[in-house]
Structures are given as C-alpha cells and as structure tokens.
Design a protein around this motif. Structure first.
Motif, PDB file in Angstrom:
ATOM      1  N   ALA A   1      -1.189   0.054  -2.159  1.00 21.09           N
ATOM      2  CA  ALA A   1      -1.136   1.520  -2.083  1.00 21.09           C
ATOM      3  C   ALA A   1       0.044   2.063  -2.879  1.00 21.09           C
ATOM      4  O   ALA A   1      -0.083   3.028  -3.640  1.00 21.09           O
ATOM      5  CB  ALA A   1      -1.041   1.961  -0.625  1.00 21.09           C
ATOM      6  N   HIS A   2       1.181   1.409  -2.720  1.00 21.36           N
ATOM      7  CA  HIS A   2       2.379   1.907  -3.393  1.00 21.36           C
ATOM      8  C   HIS A   2       2.282   1.756  -4.908  1.00 21.36           C
ATOM      9  O   HIS A   2       2.659   2.661  -5.660  1.00 21.36           O
ATOM     10  CB  HIS A   2       3.621   1.191  -2.880  1.00 21.36           C
ATOM     11  CG  HIS A   2       4.897   1.797  -3.354  1.00 21.36           C
ATOM     12  ND1 HIS A   2       5.391   2.977  -2.854  1.00 21.36           N
ATOM     13  CD2 HIS A   2       5.773   1.415  -4.321  1.00 21.36           C
ATOM     14  CE1 HIS A   2       6.520   3.284  -3.484  1.00 21.36           C
ATOM     15  NE2 HIS A   2       6.774   2.354  -4.381  1.00 21.36           N
ATOM     16  N   GLY A   3       1.762   0.623  -5.343  1.00 26.11           N
ATOM     17  CA  GLY A   3       1.597   0.417  -6.772  1.00 26.11           C
ATOM     18  C   GLY A   3       0.639   1.430  -7.368  1.00 26.11           C
ATOM     19  O   GLY A   3       0.923   2.021  -8.419  1.00 26.11           O
ATOM     20  N   PHE A   4      -0.470   1.655  -6.701  1.00 27.04           N
ATOM     21  CA  PHE A   4      -1.439   2.633  -7.192  1.00 27.04           C
ATOM     22  C   PHE A   4      -0.794   4.011  -7.293  1.00 27.04           C
ATOM     23  O   PHE A   4      -0.893   4.692  -8.319  1.00 27.04           O
ATOM     24  CB  PHE A   4      -2.642   2.674  -6.252  1.00 27.04           C
ATOM     25  CG  PHE A   4      -3.801   3.473  -6.774  1.00 27.04           C
ATOM     26  CD1 PHE A   4      -4.800   2.870  -7.530  1.00 27.04           C
ATOM     27  CD2 PHE A   4      -3.903   4.825  -6.503  1.00 27.04           C
ATOM     28  CE1 PHE A   4      -5.875   3.603  -8.009  1.00 27.04           C
ATOM     29  CE2 PHE A   4      -4.975   5.571  -6.981  1.00 27.04           C
ATOM     30  CZ  PHE A   4      -5.960   4.958  -7.735  1.00 27.04           C
TER      31      PHE A   4
ATOM     32  N   ARG B   1     -11.903  10.264 -12.583  1.00 30.73           N
ATOM     33  CA  ARG B   1     -12.206  10.070 -11.166  1.00 30.73           C
ATOM     34  C   ARG B   1     -11.068  10.605 -10.298  1.00 30.73           C
ATOM     35  O   ARG B   1      -9.898  10.522 -10.686  1.00 30.73           O
ATOM     36  CB  ARG B   1     -12.385   8.585 -10.874  1.00 30.73           C
ATOM     37  CG  ARG B   1     -13.787   8.076 -11.113  1.00 30.73           C
ATOM     38  CD  ARG B   1     -13.828   6.602 -10.794  1.00 30.73           C
ATOM     39  NE  ARG B   1     -13.067   5.878 -11.816  1.00 30.73           N
ATOM     40  CZ  ARG B   1     -13.596   4.960 -12.612  1.00 30.73           C
ATOM     41  NH1 ARG B   1     -14.862   4.660 -12.512  1.00 30.73           N
ATOM     42  NH2 ARG B   1     -12.863   4.336 -13.505  1.00 30.73           N
ATOM     43  N   ALA B   2     -11.403  11.108  -9.149  1.00 31.06           N
ATOM     44  CA  ALA B   2     -10.360  11.526  -8.218  1.00 31.06           C
ATOM     45  C   ALA B   2      -9.610  10.283  -7.744  1.00 31.06           C
ATOM     46  O   ALA B   2     -10.236   9.298  -7.336  1.00 31.06           O
ATOM     47  CB  ALA B   2     -10.973  12.262  -7.034  1.00 31.06           C
ATOM     48  N   PRO B   3      -8.295  10.323  -7.775  1.00 32.54           N
ATOM     49  CA  PRO B   3      -7.491   9.155  -7.421  1.00 32.54           C
ATOM     50  C   PRO B   3      -7.822   8.605  -6.044  1.00 32.54           C
ATOM     51  O   PRO B   3      -7.986   7.391  -5.876  1.00 32.54           O
ATOM     52  CB  PRO B   3      -6.070   9.695  -7.462  1.00 32.54           C
ATOM     53  CG  PRO B   3      -6.112  10.828  -8.407  1.00 32.54           C
ATOM     54  CD  PRO B   3      -7.467  11.436  -8.235  1.00 32.54           C
ATOM     55  N   GLU B   4      -7.940   9.486  -5.064  1.00 37.13           N
ATOM     56  CA  GLU B   4      -8.202   9.024  -3.705  1.00 37.13           C
ATOM     57  C   GLU B   4      -9.521   8.274  -3.616  1.00 37.13           C
ATOM     58  O   GLU B   4      -9.613   7.218  -2.986  1.00 37.13           O
ATOM     59  CB  GLU B   4      -8.234  10.205  -2.741  1.00 37.13           C
ATOM     60  CG  GLU B   4      -6.920  10.971  -2.677  1.00 37.13           C
ATOM     61  CD  GLU B   4      -7.067  12.231  -1.845  1.00 37.13           C
ATOM     62  OE1 GLU B   4      -7.860  12.220  -0.897  1.00 37.13           O
ATOM     63  OE2 GLU B   4      -6.391  13.234  -2.166  1.00 37.13           O
ATOM     64  N   THR B   5     -10.529   8.824  -4.264  1.00 36.65           N
ATOM     65  CA  THR B   5     -11.839   8.180  -4.247  1.00 36.65           C
ATOM     66  C   THR B   5     -11.784   6.812  -4.907  1.00 36.65           C
ATOM     67  O   THR B   5     -12.311   5.822  -4.382  1.00 36.65           O
ATOM     68  CB  THR B   5     -12.862   9.056  -4.997  1.00 36.65           C
ATOM     69  OG1 THR B   5     -12.724  10.406  -4.574  1.00 36.65           O
ATOM     70  CG2 THR B   5     -14.269   8.576  -4.741  1.00 36.65           C
ATOM     71  N   ALA B   6     -11.151   6.775  -6.062  1.00 36.56           N
ATOM     72  CA  ALA B   6     -11.023   5.505  -6.770  1.00 36.56           C
ATOM     73  C   ALA B   6     -10.304   4.487  -5.898  1.00 36.56           C
ATOM     74  O   ALA B   6     -10.720   3.326  -5.809  1.00 36.56           O
ATOM     75  CB  ALA B   6     -10.255   5.707  -8.077  1.00 36.56           C
ATOM     76  N   PHE B   7      -9.245   4.934  -5.231  1.00 37.68           N
ATOM     77  CA  PHE B   7      -8.505   4.003  -4.401  1.00 37.68           C
ATOM     78  C   PHE B   7      -9.341   3.516  -3.224  1.00 37.68           C
ATOM     79  O   PHE B   7      -9.272   2.354  -2.835  1.00 37.68           O
ATOM     80  CB  PHE B   7      -7.217   4.654  -3.888  1.00 37.68           C
ATOM     81  CG  PHE B   7      -6.354   3.723  -3.095  1.00 37.68           C
ATOM     82  CD1 PHE B   7      -5.574   2.769  -3.726  1.00 37.68           C
ATOM     83  CD2 PHE B   7      -6.336   3.782  -1.709  1.00 37.68           C
ATOM     84  CE1 PHE B   7      -4.795   1.898  -2.994  1.00 37.68           C
ATOM     85  CE2 PHE B   7      -5.551   2.912  -0.969  1.00 37.68           C
ATOM     86  CZ  PHE B   7      -4.777   1.967  -1.616  1.00 37.68           C
TER      87      PHE B   7
ATOM     88  N   HIS C   1       2.387  -4.318  -9.361  1.00 38.04           N
ATOM     89  CA  HIS C   1       3.371  -3.268  -9.633  1.00 38.04           C
ATOM     90  C   HIS C   1       3.992  -2.742  -8.343  1.00 38.04           C
ATOM     91  O   HIS C   1       5.202  -2.503  -8.283  1.00 38.04           O
ATOM     92  CB  HIS C   1       2.726  -2.124 -10.411  1.00 38.04           C
ATOM     93  CG  HIS C   1       3.716  -1.124 -10.903  1.00 38.04           C
ATOM     94  ND1 HIS C   1       4.548  -1.366 -11.967  1.00 38.04           N
ATOM     95  CD2 HIS C   1       4.033   0.116 -10.461  1.00 38.04           C
ATOM     96  CE1 HIS C   1       5.332  -0.317 -12.160  1.00 38.04           C
ATOM     97  NE2 HIS C   1       5.043   0.595 -11.267  1.00 38.04           N
ATOM     98  N   GLY C   2       3.173  -2.569  -7.327  1.00 39.24           N
ATOM     99  CA  GLY C   2       3.701  -2.108  -6.053  1.00 39.24           C
ATOM    100  C   GLY C   2       4.684  -3.098  -5.466  1.00 39.24           C
ATOM    101  O   GLY C   2       5.764  -2.715  -5.008  1.00 39.24           O
ATOM    102  N   PHE C   3       4.319  -4.358  -5.497  1.00 39.08           N
ATOM    103  CA  PHE C   3       5.211  -5.393  -4.974  1.00 39.08           C
ATOM    104  C   PHE C   3       6.538  -5.369  -5.730  1.00 39.08           C
ATOM    105  O   PHE C   3       7.622  -5.354  -5.125  1.00 39.08           O
ATOM    106  CB  PHE C   3       4.545  -6.763  -5.106  1.00 39.08           C
ATOM    107  CG  PHE C   3       5.268  -7.867  -4.403  1.00 39.08           C
ATOM    108  CD1 PHE C   3       4.965  -8.186  -3.093  1.00 39.08           C
ATOM    109  CD2 PHE C   3       6.256  -8.591  -5.051  1.00 39.08           C
ATOM    110  CE1 PHE C   3       5.632  -9.208  -2.428  1.00 39.08           C
ATOM    111  CE2 PHE C   3       6.932  -9.611  -4.404  1.00 39.08           C
ATOM    112  CZ  PHE C   3       6.619  -9.919  -3.088  1.00 39.08           C
ATOM    113  N   ALA C   4       6.459  -5.347  -7.038  1.00 42.12           N
ATOM    114  CA  ALA C   4       7.672  -5.353  -7.865  1.00 42.12           C
ATOM    115  C   ALA C   4       8.530  -4.114  -7.587  1.00 42.12           C
ATOM    116  O   ALA C   4       9.753  -4.206  -7.445  1.00 42.12           O
ATOM    117  CB  ALA C   4       7.297  -5.414  -9.345  1.00 42.12           C
ATOM    118  N   THR C   5       7.880  -2.974  -7.490  1.00 45.21           N
ATOM    119  CA  THR C   5       8.613  -1.720  -7.294  1.00 45.21           C
ATOM    120  C   THR C   5       9.278  -1.679  -5.921  1.00 45.21           C
ATOM    121  O   THR C   5      10.448  -1.309  -5.798  1.00 45.21           O
ATOM    122  CB  THR C   5       7.660  -0.530  -7.452  1.00 45.21           C
ATOM    123  OG1 THR C   5       7.044  -0.599  -8.732  1.00 45.21           O
ATOM    124  CG2 THR C   5       8.405   0.777  -7.307  1.00 45.21           C
ATOM    125  N   LEU C   6       8.519  -2.046  -4.897  1.00 46.54           N
ATOM    126  CA  LEU C   6       9.088  -2.067  -3.546  1.00 46.54           C
ATOM    127  C   LEU C   6      10.250  -3.050  -3.477  1.00 46.54           C
ATOM    128  O   LEU C   6      11.264  -2.804  -2.818  1.00 46.54           O
ATOM    129  CB  LEU C   6       8.011  -2.443  -2.529  1.00 46.54           C
ATOM    130  CG  LEU C   6       6.955  -1.371  -2.281  1.00 46.54           C
ATOM    131  CD1 LEU C   6       5.848  -1.904  -1.386  1.00 46.54           C
ATOM    132  CD2 LEU C   6       7.579  -0.127  -1.666  1.00 46.54           C
TER     133      LEU C   6
END
Lengths: 193, 193
Positions: free
Chosen positions: A152-155, A171-177, B153-158
């Motif tokens: 989630a954080h990386g995205f 695409r809407a980010p939330e939908t893609a996620f 990327h999330g792992f690295a960033t966190l």
DNA sequence: TATGGATCTAGTCACTGACAAGATTCAGGG
DNA sequence: CCCTGAATCTTGTCAGTGACTAGATCCATA
C-alpha cells in the motif's frame, strides 16, 4: 471573523495550518516558508512563531493532525483489502498530510501528541492481520503484515511522485489498487478483516 | 591532486558530488547547502555554480548518476524476486541516491542524461515480468508488475524512513524482504526471471 | 477600571541561493 | 616564447528565510 481585521486574528493557528496545507499540496513541504505563510494570512512575519515556535513545530502539528485523520480513515475501512484501499485513498485525497507524515526529518518525532496519533494509526493498520500483538503472532503473519503495508505504501508513494501516471493509463488509483491486491492476496485468503 | 591546492582544483565536479552524497546520507537532501559544500571542499562559495549552475543542477546530476547505478544493480539480479532484493539493497546501500531519485521536485526531471538513465532503470525493472512492452501484455501482468514494484518500493521507503526498525527486530532487511516475497509470490509462480 | 497574560508587530542577525564582474590558469597557435 | 581565448575559480552583492528579542496591543477578569 476573518473579514474584519483586528489585532487579534481570532484563529490564527488554524488559519496557518490550512494555508500550510494549501502550499504543501501545491508545491511540496520544502517550499513552505513561514514568512510566506504570514503574508498570505496577513499577519507579521513573526506571528506564526507564537503558535508553533518554529517551522518544525508547525510541521509537527501538521503531522500529528495527519496521523489522527489517517487513523480514522483506516479504522472505517472493513477488511484488510479495503484498509489498503483506504491507505491509498488517504494519500491521494490528503497528499499534503501524507507527504509530511512520512518525512520524519521534517518534524519532531518525539512529540507526545504526534506519538499518540501515530500509535492510533499503527493500531488501526495492524487490526485484521490478526488481533494478537506482534510478539504472539507467527512469523508468516508478521511478514505478511509488513508486505501488505509495503504494498500500500509503495503504491501510494509511487503515485504521489508521479511514477505511476503512465502505468495506470487513466485508471482510478483506488480501483487499480483494489484489483491489484485481489490478484495477489486471493490465493492466500487474506481479504477478510 | 587534492593535497596541493592550486587555483584549478583538478576534479571539483566529482569532489562536490561525493561531498554532497556524504551530506545527504547523513542529514538528508534538504539540508544540502552549496555554500557548505564549497566550504567542505575548500573552494569559494560560487565555485559549484560553474559546474552545476544551481542547486537543482547538482541534484539533477546526482539523480542521473543514481538511476544509472540503479539500472546496473537491477540488471545484475537474476529473476523477479532477486530483482526486488536488489531494489531494497540499493536503497540501503545508497540511501542518498535513492532519496534524491524519488523526490522529483528536487531535480529537473526533463534533463536528457537523467531521462536516459531512468529509462534504462525502468527497462531493467520491467524485464522478467514479460519481455513484451506494456501495451502488448495482459491486464494481470501489468498489474502484477505494478504490485511487485510497489512492494519493493514501499519496503525500501518505509525502511529508510525508520518505520520498519521495530517490525524487523534486527533481521537483515534484504533477508526479510526475500522471505516476504517468497510468502506472497510463490503461489503465482512469479519467481522466475 | 486596573492588571496580567495572551497575542501580535517591528527590528535584527546569520545563513542561503543566485547573479555579476573580475582574476587566474590552461591549451594551443603564431 | 608569447599571445589569445576559453575554462575555471574568486570576490562582491542582493533578496529571501528562520530564529531571536523587545515592545505594542488586546482581552479576560476581578
């Protein structure tokens, strides 16, 4: 209140925070200047110091507020997957808060109010991976929790830095996620809350 | 070269970049000051301007170098999983480069050298998800690619923001990330290069 | 209405990035 | 050997910023 200018502003603290959010959302936290903020709001350049002591103080207040709102947003989401979606949604709707929150060098990480809000957010984030504390969980559950957070954080981070703009193709980010997490976590049955 | 000081420094550009990396690794990109850099290296405060024009120019050069090294590191890694590990390893070994690279507001994102290096890194990142270009791939493959990128990327960033320091409990980041990806991607068979 | 505290202003200092103009050095051709 | 032009570096300067200090103004309240 804000129309007729008196010596006492009325709610300068709140007004400064709001202005800061605008500036940060538009130009990032780095370009935030206390003097510019004071000019926008129409007070002297030293007025902000009384409410926040210094620039770091203002950003600390923003981070604390951000973590509080973040905790609320996460707590409202049912299930692990939707909590991830809420994570991404928060980042897109409140980019100013999000950016400050995850740049700890900008604020005083040992601020009590901030610590409390952050603890609440961490709690909301962990809920559903298993209601047990970290130490009582299996190694796999703990790793899966880190994985979900990282995902989630990386995205969210890549999104805010503009690195996903072409990959998402409108695409809407939330939908893609959401479909992205479905793709990954369905085989492990990780979608229950 | 560096011991006997002449009017012409010899390799001031390289020396400034190295000093900048030290400062950024220690105190972050925000505290980077051209004048401080000049003092450290022993030249006048305006000397850096000749090589980089301005602060943004120096950071642009750093970002370009970073993306080039990043592309090399990714290209050397066999398979999708190890490419993720290489992603995390780069972030931990070269935090200065990594931080600058993913804060595009710090540099000129339209710089030709930077664009070329970044394209090479993107290419190295995509290789293995499927050797087809984005448009020719299935929706799922594209989403899985974004997911893999987000995860690393999330792992690295966190990690770099200190948010995983207690969750990892002393485990080596790369190792934790490897077992973490194994946990997630094994069911989909995504570990082949 | 007097007093004390909260809020805001005005003035100042050191630091920074950017710019301009000039000094020094180097490479290469006469 | 010298001369010239380009590259490199220095000095000087300006506006903007964060932080600090002292003082002005306002408000609650007794």
């Amino acid at each position: 209140m804000t129309s007729e200018r008196t010596y006492h502003h009325g709610d300068l603290r709140r007004t400064l925070l709001a202005a800061a959010l605008d500036v940060i959302a538009a130009h990032g936290p780095d370009s935030l200047s206390l003097r510019d903020l004071a000019r926008r709001v129409g007070v002297s350049h030293a007025a902000p110091a009384h409410h926040f002591k210094d620039r770091t103080g203002l950003l600390t207040a923003l981070a604390a507020e951000g973590y509080a709102l973040f905790a609320d947003a996460l707590a409202d989401a049912p299930g692990l997957q939707e909590r991830g979606v809420a994570y991404v949604r928060f980042a897109t709707r409140h980019p100013a808060y999000f950016q400050v929150m995850f740049r700890p060098e900008l604020y005083r990480a040992d601020d009590p109010a901030l610590l409390a809000a952050k603890a609440r957010a961490t709690q909301a984030l962990r809920a559903g991976i298993g209601d047990l504390p970290d130490a009582a969980r299996g190694e796999d559950d703990r790793l899966a929790g880190i994985a979900a957070w990282s995902l989630a954080h990386g995205f969210a981070t890549l999104l805010l830095t503009g690195n996903l703009s072409d990959a998402l193709e409108g695409r809407a980010p939330e939908t893609a996620f959401r479909s992205l997490t479905g793709l990954i976590f369905t085989t492990r049955g990780g979608a229950e809350g």
